[in-house]
Scaffold this motif. Structure first.
Motif, PDB file in Angstrom:
ATOM      1  N   THR A 191       1.521  -0.300   4.254  1.00 18.38           N
ATOM      2  CA  THR A 191       0.484  -0.367   3.231  1.00 18.38           C
ATOM      3  C   THR A 191       0.038  -1.810   3.045  1.00 18.38           C
ATOM      4  O   THR A 191       0.708  -2.751   3.500  1.00 18.38           O
ATOM      5  CB  THR A 191       1.014   0.162   1.893  1.00 18.38           C
ATOM      6  OG1 THR A 191       2.061  -0.717   1.427  1.00 18.38           O
ATOM      7  CG2 THR A 191       1.562   1.582   2.042  1.00 18.38           C
ATOM      8  N   ASP A 192      -1.074  -1.993   2.342  1.00 19.76           N
ATOM      9  CA  ASP A 192      -1.524  -3.349   2.028  1.00 19.76           C
ATOM     10  C   ASP A 192      -0.453  -4.097   1.238  1.00 19.76           C
ATOM     11  O   ASP A 192      -0.223  -5.295   1.466  1.00 19.76           O
ATOM     12  CB  ASP A 192      -2.820  -3.303   1.220  1.00 19.76           C
ATOM     13  CG  ASP A 192      -4.020  -2.900   2.074  1.00 19.76           C
ATOM     14  OD1 ASP A 192      -3.901  -2.919   3.318  1.00 19.76           O
ATOM     15  OD2 ASP A 192      -5.074  -2.568   1.506  1.00 19.76           O
ATOM     16  N   ASP A 193       0.197  -3.410   0.318  1.00 23.20           N
ATOM     17  CA  ASP A 193       1.235  -4.054  -0.488  1.00 23.20           C
ATOM     18  C   ASP A 193       2.397  -4.531   0.380  1.00 23.20           C
ATOM     19  O   ASP A 193       2.969  -5.603   0.134  1.00 23.20           O
ATOM     20  CB  ASP A 193       1.751  -3.103  -1.570  1.00 23.20           C
ATOM     21  CG  ASP A 193       0.751  -2.909  -2.701  1.00 23.20           C
ATOM     22  OD1 ASP A 193      -0.143  -3.770  -2.846  1.00 23.20           O
ATOM     23  OD2 ASP A 193       0.874  -1.911  -3.435  1.00 23.20           O
ATOM     24  N   GLU A 194       2.747  -3.758   1.379  1.00 25.98           N
ATOM     25  CA  GLU A 194       3.841  -4.166   2.269  1.00 25.98           C
ATOM     26  C   GLU A 194       3.445  -5.375   3.102  1.00 25.98           C
ATOM     27  O   GLU A 194       4.273  -6.283   3.324  1.00 25.98           O
ATOM     28  CB  GLU A 194       4.242  -2.994   3.166  1.00 25.98           C
ATOM     29  CG  GLU A 194       5.025  -1.921   2.412  1.00 25.98           C
ATOM     30  CD  GLU A 194       5.299  -0.683   3.235  1.00 25.98           C
ATOM     31  OE1 GLU A 194       6.371  -0.077   3.050  1.00 25.98           O
ATOM     32  OE2 GLU A 194       4.433  -0.313   4.062  1.00 25.98           O
ATOM     33  N   LYS A 196       1.373  -7.639   2.145  1.00 22.45           N
ATOM     34  CA  LYS A 196       1.383  -8.770   1.205  1.00 22.45           C
ATOM     35  C   LYS A 196       2.802  -9.283   0.996  1.00 22.45           C
ATOM     36  O   LYS A 196       3.028 -10.497   0.865  1.00 22.45           O
ATOM     37  CB  LYS A 196       0.767  -8.349  -0.119  1.00 22.45           C
ATOM     38  CG  LYS A 196      -0.757  -8.180  -0.054  1.00 22.45           C
ATOM     39  CD  LYS A 196      -1.330  -7.619  -1.342  1.00 22.45           C
ATOM     40  CE  LYS A 196      -2.835  -7.411  -1.205  1.00 22.45           C
ATOM     41  NZ  LYS A 196      -3.430  -6.749  -2.387  1.00 22.45           N
ATOM     42  N   ASN A 230      -4.599  -9.329   4.021  1.00 22.13           N
ATOM     43  CA  ASN A 230      -3.483  -9.312   3.068  1.00 22.13           C
ATOM     44  C   ASN A 230      -2.701 -10.614   3.012  1.00 22.13           C
ATOM     45  O   ASN A 230      -1.789 -10.760   2.202  1.00 22.13           O
ATOM     46  CB  ASN A 230      -2.557  -8.141   3.396  1.00 22.13           C
ATOM     47  CG  ASN A 230      -3.193  -6.805   3.105  1.00 22.13           C
ATOM     48  OD1 ASN A 230      -3.457  -6.479   1.944  1.00 22.13           O
ATOM     49  ND2 ASN A 230      -3.476  -6.036   4.142  1.00 22.13           N
TER      50      ASN A 230
END
Length: 345
Positions: A191-194, A196, A230
């Motif tokens: 994911t984008d969060d990962e 980041k 990201n």
């Protein structure tokens, strides 16, 4: 009894760091103000040691120096009844990188003889002094310019330095550490969060630590734009003059040599199988078979400190995104158990 005082003092040091991080500059006690002044002086002496990165380092120690963590960690080891002098040659690539070695020696009931790095010479003495005060016990340690009168050695340096150290200390019990770096393996479903969180593993401390990711393994069809999008939260690294100098130099070399690379104005991606990349450059390679990646990791394990990956990839001893710069008390440099070494000297 003495060990209990040391453990309690160390946990109080963690509490002190936690309180320091909670307070604003206007709220600092005299001791906190002294620490902040040392931080500012450290940044002047070594511009890589920004206040932000020093605070990040302190937070990690504040989080793990809790009395139950320390006791659980030490419960796995036999503490020596006899104190011996252990020479420590500390590195200075990231803030307080040598504190764990010093802590291991003291909690093993030995005496650290410490040769500080000229790049990180201010904060450690302050923290050891505070640890002693909080312990209400006289911690035994020495700072020296040249090591002598030691019974074992723990030294950290580059690969070139390590060859000299191995020869110089060939007749001593020793741990001699060499260059290591870290890698990340993506499966394309991140994911984008990962991603980041991965950026934290790459850019924290400007990429200068052995736990910083310098090499990526990505699937054959992975879009590099997902990385750049990201990574953007770390765009300000290029405003640091020493990082910017590295970025400008490496970019100029690649252009001059007409080498292919991808650039987002603060980090370059380069398709390269090398484990180590120059500062401001992230090497990557594309894979089709995960078994090939695992084979590479096994063949190069002596140069790898951490592997960052999702648990579903089932890579041995891998850690999750964003955790590379948050080692635990039982996390050892070069994956060599320092406490076990100190048990038998």
């Amino acid at each position: 009894m003495k060990q209990d005082f040391k453990i309690q003092g160390l946990s109080k040091l963690g509490e002190f760091l936690h309180q320091f991080l909670q307070n604003s500059e206007e709220e600092y006690s005299l001791e906190e103000a002294e620490l902040f002044a040392l931080m500012k002086k450290s940044e002047v002496e070594n511009p890589w040691f920004t206040i932000e990165n020093q605070r990040f380092c302190f937070k990690n120690w504040a989080d793990i120096l809790k009395i139950e963590n320390i006791k659980n960690w030490l419960s796995e080891y036999q503490i020596s009844h006899f104190s011996k002098k252990v020479g420590l040659i500390l590195a200075g690539n990231i803030p307080l990188v040598g504190f764990h070695d010093v802590m291991c020696v003291i909690l093993s009931n030995h005496i650290p003889i410490i040769k500080l790095s000229s790049k990180d010479r201010l904060i450690l003495p302050f923290l050891l002094n505070k640890w002693g005060e909080f312990s209400e016990w006289n911690l035994e340690y020495q700072f020296v310019e040249k090591l002598s009168d030691y019974e074992a050695i723990i030294a950290t340096g580059s690969n070139n330095t390590a060859r000299y150290l191995e020869y110089y200390f060939k007749d001593s019990l020793s741990i001699i550490r060499k260059n290591r770096t870290s890698v990340a393996v993506l499966n394309g479903n991140e994911t984008d969060d990962e991603i980041k969180l991965l950026a934290e593993d790459i850019f924290r401390y400007f990429g200068l630590g052995c736990r910083n990711v310098t090499r990526l393994f990505i699937p054959k069809d992975f879009e590099l734009s997902k990385l750049f999008e990201n990574f953007i939260e770390f765009k300000d690294v290029v405003n640091h003059h020493k990082y910017a100098n590295n970025y400008d130099y490496n970019r100029a070399i690649y252009l001059l040599n007409q080498e292919k690379f991808w650039d987002n104005n603060f980090v370059m991606l380069k398709e390269d199988d090398a484990l180590f990349s120059p500062l401001s450059v992230l090497n990557f390679s594309r894979y089709e078979n995960m078994e090939d990646v695992k084979l590479f990791l096994n063949e190069n394990e002596t140069g790898i400190q951490c592997v960052v990956a999702k648990p579903e990839l089932e890579i041995s001893d891998s850690i999750y995104f964003g955790e590379a710069q948050n080692p635990n008390l039982n996390t050892y440099a070069d994956n060599v158990d320092t406490m076990r070494f100190l048990e038998v000297i």
